[in-house]
Design an enzyme around this catalytic site. Structure first.
Site, PDB file in Angstrom:
ATOM      1  N   ASN A  31      -7.910  -2.650  13.981  1.00 26.56           N
ATOM      2  CA  ASN A  31      -9.234  -3.185  13.610  1.00 26.56           C
ATOM      3  C   ASN A  31      -9.279  -4.303  12.878  1.00 26.56           C
ATOM      4  O   ASN A  31     -10.395  -4.508  12.193  1.00 26.56           O
ATOM      5  CB  ASN A  31      -9.961  -1.791  12.960  1.00 26.56           C
ATOM      6  CG  ASN A  31      -9.147  -1.586  11.663  1.00 26.56           C
ATOM      7  OD1 ASN A  31      -8.185  -2.120  11.173  1.00 26.56           O
ATOM      8  ND2 ASN A  31      -9.797  -0.429  10.934  1.00 26.56           N
ATOM      9  N   HIS A  47      -7.662  -4.943  10.035  1.00 25.10           N
ATOM     10  CA  HIS A  47      -7.171  -4.674   8.664  1.00 25.10           C
ATOM     11  C   HIS A  47      -5.980  -5.234   8.196  1.00 25.10           C
ATOM     12  O   HIS A  47      -4.942  -5.511   9.048  1.00 25.10           O
ATOM     13  CB  HIS A  47      -7.383  -3.399   8.306  1.00 25.10           C
ATOM     14  CG  HIS A  47      -6.165  -2.492   8.610  1.00 25.10           C
ATOM     15  ND1 HIS A  47      -6.304  -1.190   8.943  1.00 25.10           N
ATOM     16  CD2 HIS A  47      -4.853  -2.599   8.711  1.00 25.10           C
ATOM     17  CE1 HIS A  47      -4.907  -0.387   9.107  1.00 25.10           C
ATOM     18  NE2 HIS A  47      -3.975  -1.546   9.300  1.00 25.10           N
ATOM     19  N   GLU A 101     -10.078  -2.085   4.805  1.00 25.44           N
ATOM     20  CA  GLU A 101     -10.618  -1.616   6.064  1.00 25.44           C
ATOM     21  C   GLU A 101     -11.821  -2.564   6.363  1.00 25.44           C
ATOM     22  O   GLU A 101     -12.429  -3.490   5.157  1.00 25.44           O
ATOM     23  CB  GLU A 101     -11.060  -0.244   6.257  1.00 25.44           C
ATOM     24  CG  GLU A 101      -9.824   0.697   6.045  1.00 25.44           C
ATOM     25  CD  GLU A 101      -9.024   0.886   7.371  1.00 25.44           C
ATOM     26  OE1 GLU A 101      -8.973   0.005   8.045  1.00 25.44           O
ATOM     27  OE2 GLU A 101      -8.575   2.146   7.649  1.00 25.44           O
ATOM     28  N   ASP A 135       1.015  -1.237   0.073  1.00 28.12           N
ATOM     29  CA  ASP A 135       0.306   0.071   0.005  1.00 28.12           C
ATOM     30  C   ASP A 135       0.746   1.286  -0.075  1.00 28.12           C
ATOM     31  O   ASP A 135       2.060   1.091   0.259  1.00 28.12           O
ATOM     32  CB  ASP A 135      -0.699  -0.101   1.233  1.00 28.12           C
ATOM     33  CG  ASP A 135      -0.491  -0.528   2.364  1.00 28.12           C
ATOM     34  OD1 ASP A 135       0.942  -0.417   2.586  1.00 28.12           O
ATOM     35  OD2 ASP A 135      -1.036  -0.852   3.324  1.00 28.12           O
TER      36      ASP A 135
HETATM   37  C1  F6R Z   1       1.443  -1.566   6.183  1.00 33.49           C
HETATM   38  C2  F6R Z   1      -0.011  -2.153   5.968  1.00 33.49           C
HETATM   39  C3  F6R Z   1      -0.612  -2.461   7.450  1.00 33.49           C
HETATM   40  C4  F6R Z   1       0.200  -2.616   8.629  1.00 33.49           C
HETATM   41  C5  F6R Z   1      -0.744  -2.606   9.893  1.00 33.49           C
HETATM   42  C6  F6R Z   1       0.085  -3.145  11.195  1.00 33.49           C
HETATM   43  O1  F6R Z   1       1.980  -1.760   4.885  1.00 33.49           O
HETATM   44  O2  F6R Z   1      -0.405  -2.623   5.223  1.00 33.49           O
HETATM   45  O3  F6R Z   1      -1.908  -3.276   7.282  1.00 33.49           O
HETATM   46  O4  F6R Z   1       0.771  -3.921   8.578  1.00 33.49           O
HETATM   47  O5  F6R Z   1      -1.581  -1.417  10.353  1.00 33.49           O
HETATM   48  O6  F6R Z   1       0.852  -1.794  11.420  1.00 33.49           O
HETATM   49  P1  F6R Z   1       1.860  -1.629  12.504  1.00 33.49           P
HETATM   50  O7  F6R Z   1       2.828  -2.790  11.889  1.00 33.49           O
HETATM   51  O8  F6R Z   1       2.527  -0.569  12.661  1.00 33.49           O
HETATM   52  O9  F6R Z   1       1.066  -1.920  13.886  1.00 33.49           O
END
Ligand code: F6R
Length: 266
Positions: A148, A150, A155, A79
């Site tokens: 959440n 994701h 989302e 992303d």
């Molecule tokens: C990042 C991504 C997100 C993160 C997720 C966890 O490229 O796609 O899905 O992997 O938000 O983020 P952290 O590791 O910061 O808790």
């Protein structure tokens, strides 16, 4: 290692619980380094976020100490924010350059990150999926887990078959990511491009990294609760080759899985 497959006994969906986040990082970095060693032109799907920083630090260490050649590795990131240019310090382009691509010696021409500055965003999304197909698909996809539920920026409510697309980020995700934007004047963007759940599910193998007590409740829900689009990561329970690498803190709300799952060797 514990089998957490929908059908206990299937050897391909595993949970490994390690003492600390650093142990998880070491374990996952070794998996990635092995994938590169065995298949120098491997196609990897990569994630950003706090959970991946120690993974990439360890991976860079292994690349250097084992003199791994990464110049043939192809990568596709999950992303990128819409509206942040690649040189913006909070862009995922900058994150990947800093934490992995430059210190790890990856070829810029083989690393791919969605273009959040594209004039025609839907066309850029379509081209991204086409590029993944053209590269032969993703062999090993790395994922983190959002608070959440994701994965990528898919989302709650995202359709299971969605391919790469533009998303409106939830307040919860923007709040969670605000920690990375503390120093600048830029607010957390409202939109992002993300590989869709359909794109992610096409990967041949998936490794999910979940660390820290703050993820304990969501991890327990995703692994043992009712699968539903309200918790996008529950879709991974339908994938045949997923390895959940978690630390003890993140695992602290899990029921005693050993009681109803078949332990299997690493
Ligand atoms: C990042 C991504 C997100 C993160 C997720 C966890 O490229 O796609 O899905 O992997 O938000 O983020 P952290 O590791 O910061 O808790």
């Amino acid at each position: 290692m514990t089998d957490v497959g929908e059908s206990p006994g299937s050897a391909s969906r595993h949970l490994v619980i390690l003492p600390t986040g650093e142990d998880v990082a070491k374990y996952v970095a070794r998996l990635l380094a092995d994938a590169i060693r065995v298949q120098p032109a491997v196609c990897l799907g990569l994630a950003t976020g706090g959970s991946m920083v120690p993974v990439y630090r360890r991976l860079v260490g292994l690349i250097r100490s084992k003199r791994l050649d990464t110049s043939f590795v192809t990568t596709f990131n999950l992303d990128e924010y819409v509206g942040l240019p690649g040189h913006h310090p909070q862009s995922y382009h900058a994150y990947m350059r800093q934490h992995l691509f430059e210190p790890g010696g990856f070829s810029a021409s083989r690393t791919h990150i969605p273009d959040g500055m594209a004039e025609d965003l839907p066309a850029a999304c379509e081209a991204y999926d086409a590029d993944i197909r053209q590269a032969g698909g993703i062999e090993l996809q790395l994922l983190g887990l959002g608070p959440n539920g994701h994965i990528g920026f898919n989302e709650p409510g995202t359709a299971a078959e969605a391919l790469t697309h533009v998303v409106d980020l939830t307040q919860e995700t923007r709040r969670a990511n605000a920690r990375f934007f503390r120093t600048g004047d830029t607010p957390v963007p409202h939109r992002a491009i993300t590989m869709g759940l359909g794109t992610i599910m096409e990967a041949r193998r998936i490794v999910v990294v979940v660390t820290g007590r703050a993820k304990a409740a969501i991890l327990a829900h995703v692994l043992t609760g009712e699968p539903s689009s309200r918790y996008p990561a529950t879709i991974l329970r339908r994938h045949g080759h997923v390895l959940w690498c978690v630390d003890r803190s993140a695992a602290s709300n899990l029921p005693p899985l050993e009681a109803h799952c078949t332990p299997s060797p690493p």
